[in-house]
Write a protein that holds these residues in place. Structure first.
Motif, PDB file in Angstrom:
ATOM      1  N   ASP A 187     -11.562   5.185  27.900  1.00 46.21           N
ATOM      2  CA  ASP A 187     -11.813   6.514  27.334  1.00 46.21           C
ATOM      3  C   ASP A 187     -11.590   7.642  28.329  1.00 46.21           C
ATOM      4  O   ASP A 187     -11.776   8.803  27.990  1.00 46.21           O
ATOM      5  CB  ASP A 187     -13.252   6.603  26.816  1.00 46.21           C
ATOM      6  CG  ASP A 187     -13.526   5.626  25.693  1.00 46.21           C
ATOM      7  OD1 ASP A 187     -12.562   5.197  25.025  1.00 46.21           O
ATOM      8  OD2 ASP A 187     -14.711   5.295  25.463  1.00 46.21           O
ATOM      9  N   ILE A 188     -11.190   7.320  29.559  1.00 48.28           N
ATOM     10  CA  ILE A 188     -10.992   8.344  30.586  1.00 48.28           C
ATOM     11  C   ILE A 188      -9.601   8.945  30.438  1.00 48.28           C
ATOM     12  O   ILE A 188      -8.609   8.233  30.521  1.00 48.28           O
ATOM     13  CB  ILE A 188     -11.153   7.740  31.999  1.00 48.28           C
ATOM     14  CG1 ILE A 188     -12.536   7.120  32.158  1.00 48.28           C
ATOM     15  CG2 ILE A 188     -10.929   8.812  33.068  1.00 48.28           C
ATOM     16  CD1 ILE A 188     -12.716   6.338  33.441  1.00 48.28           C
ATOM     17  N   ALA A 192     -14.211  10.314  36.735  1.00 47.12           N
ATOM     18  CA  ALA A 192     -15.386   9.783  36.058  1.00 47.12           C
ATOM     19  C   ALA A 192     -16.359   9.294  37.116  1.00 47.12           C
ATOM     20  O   ALA A 192     -16.028   9.226  38.297  1.00 47.12           O
ATOM     21  CB  ALA A 192     -14.986   8.643  35.128  1.00 47.12           C
ATOM     22  N   CYS A 193     -17.553   8.944  36.687  1.00 50.76           N
ATOM     23  CA  CYS A 193     -18.517   8.379  37.622  1.00 50.76           C
ATOM     24  C   CYS A 193     -19.300   7.274  36.941  1.00 50.76           C
ATOM     25  O   CYS A 193     -19.453   7.256  35.726  1.00 50.76           O
ATOM     26  CB  CYS A 193     -19.450   9.442  38.192  1.00 50.76           C
ATOM     27  SG  CYS A 193     -20.579  10.173  37.023  1.00 50.76           S
ATOM     28  N   ARG A 194     -19.742   6.364  37.745  1.00 53.18           N
ATOM     29  CA  ARG A 194     -20.548   5.241  37.280  1.00 53.18           C
ATOM     30  C   ARG A 194     -21.909   5.386  37.951  1.00 53.18           C
ATOM     31  O   ARG A 194     -21.989   5.628  39.149  1.00 53.18           O
ATOM     32  CB  ARG A 194     -19.882   3.938  37.673  1.00 53.18           C
ATOM     33  CG  ARG A 194     -20.518   2.719  37.082  1.00 53.18           C
ATOM     34  CD  ARG A 194     -19.683   1.478  37.337  1.00 53.18           C
ATOM     35  NE  ARG A 194     -18.586   1.417  36.374  1.00 53.18           N
ATOM     36  CZ  ARG A 194     -17.298   1.455  36.701  1.00 53.18           C
ATOM     37  NH1 ARG A 194     -16.926   1.534  37.949  1.00 53.18           N
ATOM     38  NH2 ARG A 194     -16.367   1.391  35.783  1.00 53.18           N
ATOM     39  N   LEU A 198     -11.470   8.122  40.511  1.00 57.69           N
ATOM     40  CA  LEU A 198     -10.296   8.535  39.753  1.00 57.69           C
ATOM     41  C   LEU A 198      -9.550   7.270  39.363  1.00 57.69           C
ATOM     42  O   LEU A 198      -9.349   6.392  40.198  1.00 57.69           O
ATOM     43  CB  LEU A 198      -9.408   9.444  40.607  1.00 57.69           C
ATOM     44  CG  LEU A 198      -8.135   9.978  39.959  1.00 57.69           C
ATOM     45  CD1 LEU A 198      -8.467  10.883  38.782  1.00 57.69           C
ATOM     46  CD2 LEU A 198      -7.317  10.751  40.982  1.00 57.69           C
ATOM     47  N   LEU A 199      -9.162   7.171  38.119  1.00 57.38           N
ATOM     48  CA  LEU A 199      -8.436   6.003  37.630  1.00 57.38           C
ATOM     49  C   LEU A 199      -6.944   6.219  37.882  1.00 57.38           C
ATOM     50  O   LEU A 199      -6.337   7.133  37.332  1.00 57.38           O
ATOM     51  CB  LEU A 199      -8.710   5.816  36.142  1.00 57.38           C
ATOM     52  CG  LEU A 199      -8.473   4.450  35.551  1.00 57.38           C
ATOM     53  CD1 LEU A 199      -9.372   3.424  36.213  1.00 57.38           C
ATOM     54  CD2 LEU A 199      -8.768   4.469  34.065  1.00 57.38           C
ATOM     55  N   VAL A 200      -6.354   5.399  38.762  1.00 57.20           N
ATOM     56  CA  VAL A 200      -4.947   5.521  39.126  1.00 57.20           C
ATOM     57  C   VAL A 200      -4.259   4.189  38.834  1.00 57.20           C
ATOM     58  O   VAL A 200      -4.562   3.183  39.468  1.00 57.20           O
ATOM     59  CB  VAL A 200      -4.780   5.875  40.621  1.00 57.20           C
ATOM     60  CG1 VAL A 200      -3.312   5.970  40.998  1.00 57.20           C
ATOM     61  CG2 VAL A 200      -5.501   7.163  40.953  1.00 57.20           C
ATOM     62  N   ARG A 201      -3.357   4.194  37.875  1.00 54.86           N
ATOM     63  CA  ARG A 201      -2.621   2.985  37.474  1.00 54.86           C
ATOM     64  C   ARG A 201      -3.553   1.811  37.191  1.00 54.86           C
ATOM     65  O   ARG A 201      -3.317   0.690  37.599  1.00 54.86           O
ATOM     66  CB  ARG A 201      -1.602   2.602  38.533  1.00 54.86           C
ATOM     67  CG  ARG A 201      -0.527   3.635  38.698  1.00 54.86           C
ATOM     68  CD  ARG A 201       0.504   3.181  39.702  1.00 54.86           C
ATOM     69  NE  ARG A 201       1.425   4.256  39.957  1.00 54.86           N
ATOM     70  CZ  ARG A 201       1.736   4.702  41.156  1.00 54.86           C
ATOM     71  NH1 ARG A 201       1.215   4.154  42.230  1.00 54.86           N
ATOM     72  NH2 ARG A 201       2.571   5.688  41.296  1.00 54.86           N
TER      73      ARG A 201
END
Length: 141
Positions: free
Chosen positions: A69-70, A76-78, A98-101
């Protein structure tokens, strides 16, 4: 606090990945995670900066259920609720990434007080794992 050299050298990396919990500020004992992590969107994109605090996260975070969902480029953070087994002190471990690949790249890891984040954590769902079946991947052949 009396930390070993090895723990001071490598502890931050393991804490950022959620594999190790920080020590309690009150008594120095290793804290324990309470329950599943919660996942939140931050109103921050890529390399923008902000000042991390419990008050900021309490106002700015938006709960989401899974990493799928990002949106692209958004951080985002957990959050993991923590409790000290010796003195009972409560805190929250926040790992901003940060979601990278498809890989999570940690940006910041902080420990915040529990009180400002209590309502946010209680209202957020526990994180679920995003899975895609093979049938969906090859549906258009």
């Amino acid at each position: 606090m009396d930390y070993s050299f090895w723990e001071r050298l490598t502890g931050g990396k393991f804490i950022a990945r959620g594999e190790l919990t920080p020590r309690c500020d009150e008594c120095g004992a290793r804290t324990k995670k309470r329950g599943a992590p919660r996942l939140f969107l931050l109103p921050v994109y890529q390399d923008k900066d902000y000042t991390p605090s419990g008050d900021y996260y309490g106002v700015a975070c938006w709960p989401i259920a899974q990493t799928g969902d990002i949106p692209v480029g958004q951080r985002a953070c957990r959050m993991w609720p923590l409790v000290c087994p010796n003195c009972g002190a409560r805190a929250v471990l926040v790992t901003d990434f940060l979601l990278v690949r498809g890989q999570e790249v940690p940006e910041k890891t902080v420990v915040c007080e529990y009180a400002p984040l209590a309502n946010l954590l209680s209202s957020a769902p526990a994180e679920t794992v995003c899975t895609v079946s093979k049938a969906r991947l090859f549906r258009y052949k």
